[in-house]
Write a protein that holds these residues in place. Structure first.
Motif, PDB file in Angstrom:
ATOM      1  N   ALA A   7       0.882  -1.254   0.034  1.00  0.00           N
ATOM      2  CA  ALA A   7      -0.116  -0.033   0.162  1.00  0.00           C
ATOM      3  C   ALA A   7       0.848   1.199  -0.020  1.00  0.00           C
ATOM      4  N   LYS A   8       0.738   2.070  -0.997  1.00  0.00           N
ATOM      5  CA  LYS A   8       1.519   3.321  -1.000  1.00  0.00           C
ATOM      6  C   LYS A   8       0.838   4.245  -1.957  1.00  0.00           C
ATOM      7  N   MET A   9       0.767   5.498  -1.491  1.00  0.00           N
ATOM      8  CA  MET A   9      -0.126   6.581  -2.229  1.00  0.00           C
ATOM      9  C   MET A   9       0.709   7.067  -3.441  1.00  0.00           C
ATOM     10  N   LYS A  10      -0.025   6.906  -4.631  1.00  0.00           N
ATOM     11  CA  LYS A  10       0.423   7.267  -6.025  1.00  0.00           C
ATOM     12  C   LYS A  10       0.024   8.457  -6.484  1.00  0.00           C
ATOM     13  N   HIS A  11       0.473   8.695  -7.565  1.00  0.00           N
ATOM     14  CA  HIS A  11       0.019   9.924  -8.170  1.00  0.00           C
ATOM     15  C   HIS A  11      -1.506   9.877  -8.645  1.00  0.00           C
ATOM     16  N   ARG A  12      -2.226  10.784  -8.446  1.00  0.00           N
ATOM     17  CA  ARG A  12      -3.406  11.037  -9.144  1.00  0.00           C
ATOM     18  C   ARG A  12      -3.476  12.487  -9.833  1.00  0.00           C
ATOM     19  N   ILE A  13      -4.223  12.249 -10.906  1.00  0.00           N
ATOM     20  CA  ILE A  13      -4.690  13.577 -12.049  1.00  0.00           C
ATOM     21  C   ILE A  13      -5.827  14.179 -11.248  1.00  0.00           C
ATOM     22  N   ARG A  14      -5.766  15.481 -10.756  1.00  0.00           N
ATOM     23  CA  ARG A  14      -6.945  15.816 -10.154  1.00  0.00           C
ATOM     24  C   ARG A  14      -7.800  16.871 -11.065  1.00  0.00           C
ATOM     25  N   GLN A  15      -6.791  17.598 -12.255  1.00  0.00           N
ATOM     26  CA  GLN A  15      -7.483  18.467 -13.290  1.00  0.00           C
ATOM     27  C   GLN A  15      -6.789  18.404 -14.319  1.00  0.00           C
ATOM     28  N   ILE A  16      -7.237  18.518 -15.438  1.00  0.00           N
ATOM     29  CA  ILE A  16      -6.630  18.750 -16.750  1.00  0.00           C
ATOM     30  C   ILE A  16      -7.268  19.837 -17.552  1.00  0.00           C
ATOM     31  N   ASP A  17      -6.161  20.707 -17.779  1.00  0.00           N
ATOM     32  CA  ASP A  17      -6.686  22.013 -18.753  1.00  0.00           C
ATOM     33  C   ASP A  17      -5.839  21.746 -20.070  1.00  0.00           C
ATOM     34  N   LEU A  18      -6.381  22.205 -21.087  1.00  0.00           N
ATOM     35  CA  LEU A  18      -5.648  22.088 -22.411  1.00  0.00           C
ATOM     36  C   LEU A  18      -6.332  23.173 -23.309  1.00  0.00           C
ATOM     37  N   GLN A  19      -5.457  23.749 -24.215  1.00  0.00           N
ATOM     38  CA  GLN A  19      -5.944  24.667 -25.421  1.00  0.00           C
ATOM     39  C   GLN A  19      -4.959  24.521 -26.417  1.00  0.00           C
ATOM     40  N   GLY A  20      -5.694  24.437 -27.526  1.00  0.00           N
ATOM     41  CA  GLY A  20      -5.231  24.547 -28.877  1.00  0.00           C
ATOM     42  C   GLY A  20      -4.241  23.371 -29.159  1.00  0.00           C
ATOM     43  N   PHE A  21      -4.332  22.475 -28.547  1.00  0.00           N
ATOM     44  CA  PHE A  21      -3.628  21.176 -28.910  1.00  0.00           C
ATOM     45  C   PHE A  21      -4.392  20.278 -29.667  1.00  0.00           C
ATOM     46  N   LEU A  28     -10.165  27.200 -23.727  1.00  0.00           N
ATOM     47  CA  LEU A  28      -9.689  26.673 -22.807  1.00  0.00           C
ATOM     48  C   LEU A  28     -10.833  25.456 -22.348  1.00  0.00           C
ATOM     49  N   GLN A  29     -10.119  24.199 -22.441  1.00  0.00           N
ATOM     50  CA  GLN A  29     -11.289  23.246 -21.897  1.00  0.00           C
ATOM     51  C   GLN A  29     -10.490  22.676 -20.635  1.00  0.00           C
ATOM     52  N   SER A  30     -11.312  22.528 -19.587  1.00  0.00           N
ATOM     53  CA  SER A  30     -10.877  22.004 -18.366  1.00  0.00           C
ATOM     54  C   SER A  30     -12.129  21.107 -17.741  1.00  0.00           C
ATOM     55  N   ALA A  90      -1.886  30.331 -27.453  1.00  0.00           N
ATOM     56  CA  ALA A  90      -0.877  29.790 -26.764  1.00  0.00           C
ATOM     57  C   ALA A  90      -1.651  28.345 -26.887  1.00  0.00           C
ATOM     58  N   VAL A  91      -0.589  27.110 -27.249  1.00  0.00           N
ATOM     59  CA  VAL A  91      -0.759  26.032 -27.169  1.00  0.00           C
ATOM     60  C   VAL A  91      -0.218  25.154 -25.927  1.00  0.00           C
ATOM     61  N   PHE A  92      -1.056  24.603 -25.016  1.00  0.00           N
ATOM     62  CA  PHE A  92      -0.465  24.103 -23.590  1.00  0.00           C
ATOM     63  C   PHE A  92      -1.343  22.891 -23.168  1.00  0.00           C
ATOM     64  N   VAL A  93      -1.051  22.324 -22.414  1.00  0.00           N
ATOM     65  CA  VAL A  93      -1.609  21.133 -21.761  1.00  0.00           C
ATOM     66  C   VAL A  93      -1.158  21.213 -20.252  1.00  0.00           C
ATOM     67  N   GLU A  94      -1.997  20.929 -19.260  1.00  0.00           N
ATOM     68  CA  GLU A  94      -1.629  21.428 -17.934  1.00  0.00           C
ATOM     69  C   GLU A  94      -2.491  20.304 -17.001  1.00  0.00           C
ATOM     70  N   ALA A  95      -1.903  19.675 -15.987  1.00  0.00           N
ATOM     71  CA  ALA A  95      -2.463  18.998 -15.233  1.00  0.00           C
ATOM     72  C   ALA A  95      -2.005  19.162 -13.701  1.00  0.00           C
ATOM     73  N   HIS A  96      -3.020  19.171 -12.822  1.00  0.00           N
ATOM     74  CA  HIS A  96      -2.927  19.210 -11.342  1.00  0.00           C
ATOM     75  C   HIS A  96      -2.501  17.410 -11.024  1.00  0.00           C
ATOM     76  N   PHE A  97      -1.542  17.292 -10.530  1.00  0.00           N
ATOM     77  CA  PHE A  97      -1.056  16.079  -9.752  1.00  0.00           C
ATOM     78  C   PHE A  97      -1.106  16.006  -8.306  1.00  0.00           C
ATOM     79  N   VAL A  98      -1.991  15.138  -7.776  1.00  0.00           N
ATOM     80  CA  VAL A  98      -1.638  15.023  -6.138  1.00  0.00           C
ATOM     81  C   VAL A  98      -0.512  14.038  -6.157  1.00  0.00           C
ATOM     82  N   CYS A  99       0.603  14.274  -5.605  1.00  0.00           N
ATOM     83  CA  CYS A  99       1.801  13.696  -5.447  1.00  0.00           C
ATOM     84  C   CYS A  99       1.874  12.692  -4.139  1.00  0.00           C
ATOM     85  N   PRO A 100       2.761  11.738  -4.394  1.00  0.00           N
ATOM     86  CA  PRO A 100       2.576  10.914  -2.994  1.00  0.00           C
ATOM     87  C   PRO A 100       2.745  11.513  -1.942  1.00  0.00           C
TER      88      PRO A 100
END
Length: 845
Positions: A7-21, A28-30, A90-100
């Motif tokens: 048992a170990k806490m792993k990465h989780r994606i909390r939110q994804i934002d992207l534009q122009g990709f 902006l899509q979120s 601008a063309v970008f991708v962004e994610a909010h990661f909850v880290c271990p």
């Protein structure tokens, strides 16, 4: 069963934002993700793959499809930026990661330069708004990426099929990445490169030894030469080699080693001369410049000074003064006395005698200065002669031979060109020869002119007054010598360009190839032995490395076999979750043989018995159907993701739409096992049933559902929540609307009619909610036809006078569709769908 990990806490994606990709536009899509399951649905060409590759691009800075599928990289030029958005977006991708460690961190990648031909894309990476390096993805976020080409935990259709369509070498590379043995392979590659990187021993002796292999007569003698360990044995072997050659040409070898060397040397010179007088290229080294001035300048300066100190009249009367002072009474004169020469009384006063003495002293200094000046002039003249003679001696030997003799002996530019096979080089040599000759002649002519002037000075120094011209002329000679050095270097370089080829051609024509090198080795046996020892040391080092490489291969093979075995257990577990109980099933991943490194096989088992006994092994590519290969690719991917400790996986259409029998297994058993392993699951699918099934089945775990909709290419793909039923219905109707088949268009008309009815119901319910009727529901209108509520809905279309007409027109287009033999045209259906889409945006955003 899938092995349980600690048992170990792993990465989780909390939110994804992207534009122009790719398929996503300037808006902006979120969307926010739960920790368990996220299902996104979209029809064909709606942006599903764009979303999956956006996450891959965020993590790696690239998309694997370009590396895996493109026959030429330029096929992906300008593939990442949406073609329809302005350059300013601008063309970008962004994610909010909850880290271990429990901290949420933002990872953002902005595209700065798109793919262009074979040139990779360039992007800017940031963590929490601050620039960072690629290594920080793992170092600071703790996100472990695997080896290329599939680094991110993102599964796409091209990834599933890659392992079965790749070449054996590419497949082996893929499994090295899967098994995480790339470090071992990198180590092996480094060791395998060491022999090539070892500086090969290089000296004249080694080159000479290598040339002996070109002498056919020495085939049986070479071994003795190469095996020689002492000076005596190398001398004996070389003496035998020379005797062998002399015997082969009918020359009786003399007794001593030295005599045999000279015999072979004489034969070599004579035979070469018959073919081409290559010795005429040679020249003596140009003697360095020696300043011929020496002390001449100082001697001439003193001479001029002393000459000015005495008058010409005094010089004429020097003999008379000497005679007078030779008389003791005059030399010792202390008072006026009569002159003994002319008889004049009291003429010689002490003052006049002193003057006579001064004139004699001045004349002596003048004579000494003149002597020194003459000696300096003669020395300069001799040195100039030496310099001129040395320059002439340094000319190539062919300049001492008449043109007729050169032609007779075959020493011509045409002959040099024919032998060297280097026309341009031969012309450069001819031009360099002419330039050297002219430069030497000008230099020597200049020195000759200087020497004429010096001879004139020596013969009449008293009247000579051009010493400044001489000194300047000698300085000019130094400049001319520098020009001569340049011309000599150019000649040497030009000769080097062709002489080697001419020599080789001559030796080949007269069958003397390798003789010169053998003679050189024989003249210095100690150097020959030293060269042999250097070669032996190098060969021993290479053999040691080759042995180490074989041992490394064995070790890597054992590690690979163990990892293949572990991987196969996990792949089989995922396979059984997807396709349990089939008589044809995955068996294992293995090397083709114990000595095989570059070929990896995926084996399947075939059994005719219910207990799967008495199996027959075959290659998966040859036996499995496309559906089975698809499931096997998914099983391989999941096994790799779990083994790599992935905290999340992104699965783009993980199960074929046609696999009705296995979609439920994925939605239940596979997702359950992933959740049990602590993995966040992101499923992107075009199968609406699977999307709904996943949402319903995992609702108790907080599953979220979204829809990917692209209403037009310019606006790009949009991500909407699951409650947007109208968007889903419009997306599902679009393939039927665009069809050229009449039956398909009838179905499209039916779907649009349902959408119109749904729109009206939602519009009325929204109005009732706004007026305080909290219990209003769409189900209130179940069983009612459009005519029952259309007037109420039309009354609510107040934003634009044209809206009521558009709704009525749309209904008019589609109402006959399900019943008439002639369905609405594609244009009518597209207009109706477009109007409905705009009405939805205006009234049900």
């Amino acid at each position: 069963m899938l092995p349980r990990r600690r048992a170990k806490m792993k990465h989780r994606i909390r939110q994804i934002d992207l534009q122009g990709f790719r398929g996503f536009g300037a808006s902006l899509q979120s969307f926010t993700l739960p920790e368990s399951v996220v299902a996104l649905w979209g029809g064909n060409s709606q942006g599903k793959t764009s979303l999956a590759e956006a996450i891959e691009f965020l993590l790696t800075g690239h998309i694997a499809r370009r590396e895996l599928l493109a026959s030429a990289k330029d096929e992906f030029s300008r593939a990442l930026r949406n073609a329809h958005i302005p350059d300013s977006v601008a063309v970008f991708v962004e994610a909010h990661f909850v880290c271990p460690d429990g901290v949420c961190r933002r990872l953002r990648r902005t595209l700065t330069t798109d793919y262009d031909g074979s040139t990779d894309c360039v992007s800017k990476l940031e963590i929490d708004g601050a620039g960072c390096s690629e290594s920080d993805v793992e170092a600071r976020l703790g996100l472990r990426l695997l080896h290329p080409p599939l680094r991110a935990p993102v599964l796409a259709q091209h990834t599933l099929s890659y392992v079965f369509t790749a070449s054996p070498t590419e497949r082996a590379a893929y499994f090295r990445a899967v098994l995480d043995t790339q470090d071992l392979e990198d180590f092996r590659a480094s060791v395998s490169m060491l022999p090539a990187e070892l500086p090969a021993p290089s000296c004249a002796g080694i080159k000479h030894l290598s040339a002996l292999g070109n002498i056919a007569e020495l085939a049986t003698v070479l071994k003795a030469i190469r095996n020689a360990k002492t000076k005596q044995t190398i001398e004996r072997a070389l003496a035998t080699a020379i005797q062998t050659i002399l015997d082969s040409i009918g020359v009786t070898a003399k007794a001593s080693f030295i005599e045999r060397i000279e015999q072979l040397d004489a034969e070599l010179t004579g035979r070469r001369a018959q073919a081409f007088p290559i010795e005429l290229f040679s020249r003596k080294p140009l003697a360095p410049w020696t300043d011929p001035i020496g002390g001449l300048a100082d001697a001439l300066t003193i001479y001029r000074r002393e000459k000015a100190a005495i008058s010409s009249e005094s010089q004429r009367l020097v003999a008379l003064f000497e005679s007078a002072l030779a008389i003791p009474t005059i030399h010792a004169c202390s008072e006026p006395t009569d002159c003994p020469l002319c008889g004049t009384a009291s003429t010689l006063t002490p003052e006049r005698v002193a003057f006579l003495k001064e004139q004699l002293t001045a004349n002596e200094a003048y004579q000494a200065a003149e002597k020194a000046a003459l000696e300096a002039l003669r020395a300069t003249n001799a040195q100039l002669l030496t310099l001129s003679t040395a320059a002439l001696a340094a000319l190539p030997r062919f300049t001492t031979v008449t043109a007729a003799d050169r032609r007779t002996r075959g020493f011509t530019v045409r002959r040099a060109e024919a032998l060297s096979g280097h026309a341009e080089g031969s012309r450069r040599w001819a031009a360099a020869s002419r330039a050297l000759w002219r430069t030497t002649k000008r230099y020597c002519d200049h020195i000759a002119a200087l020497r004429v002037g010096i001879e004139a000075a020596i013969n009449g120094i008293a009247a000579w007054d051009t010493d400044t011209d001489l000194l300047n002329g000698v300085a000019d000679a130094a400049d001319r010598f520098a020009q001569l050095e340049t011309a000599t270097a150019s000649y040497t370089a030009a000769v080097d360009t062709i002489s080697g080829a001419i020599m080789a051609a001559v030796d080949q024509s007269v069958q003397t190839t390798g003789w010169e090198e053998l003679i050189a080795l024989a003249r210095d046996p100690a150097a020959a032995l030293q060269a042999l020892n250097k070669l032996r040391e190098h060969q021993q080092t290479v053999k040691a490395l080759e042995k180490a490489l074989r041992e490394i291969d064995v070790a890597i093979g054992k590690v690979a076999d163990e990892k293949f075995s572990d991987l196969s257990v996990q792949v089989l577990a995922w396979w059984e979750r997807l396709r349990p109980g089939e008589p044809t099933f995955f068996s294992g991943v293995q090397r083709r043989g114990t000595k095989t490194r570059r070929t990896v096989d995926v084996k399947v088992a075939l059994s005719a018995k219910e207990d799967r006994s008495d199996i027959k092994l075959r290659d998966a590519v040859a036996v499995f159907s496309q559906s089975q290969l698809h499931c096997l690719g998914l099983s391989l991917f999941l096994a790799r993701a779990i083994d790599g400790g992935a905290g999340f996986v992104v699965l783009d259409d993980p199960v074929l739409t046609s696999d009705d029998d296995f979609r439920p297994n994925f939605a239940s058993s596979v997702i359950e096992a992933l959740l049990d392993a602590g993995v966040q699951v992101v499923v992107i699918t075009q199968d609406h049933k699977s999307w709904k099934d996943i949402g319903h089945r995992w609702e108790h775990r907080g599953a979220a559902q979204f829809q990917i909709v692209r209403e037009n290419p310019v606006a790009g793909s949009e991500i909407r929540g699951q409650g947007d039923a109208l968007a889903t219905m419009l997306a599902q109707a679009r393939p039927f609307i665009n069809s050229q088949d009449s039956e398909q268009r009838k179905e499209g008309a039916t779907r649009l009619r349902r959408i119109i009815e749904r729109f009206c119901k939602e519009l009325i319910v929204k109005s009732r909610h706004a007026n305080g009727d909290a219990m209003a529901s769409i189900t209130d209108y179940d069983g009612k036809a459009y005519g029952d509520f259309s007037a109420q809905a039309l009354a609510l279309l107040t934003l634009d006078p044209s809206h009521r007409g558009k709704l009525n027109a749309a209904y008019g287009y589609v109402t006959p569709g399900p019943h008439d033999d002639t369905p609405p045209s594609t244009a009518q259906l597209k207009v109706a769908a477009g109007d409905l889409n705009r009405l939805k945006k205006d009234y049900l955003p």
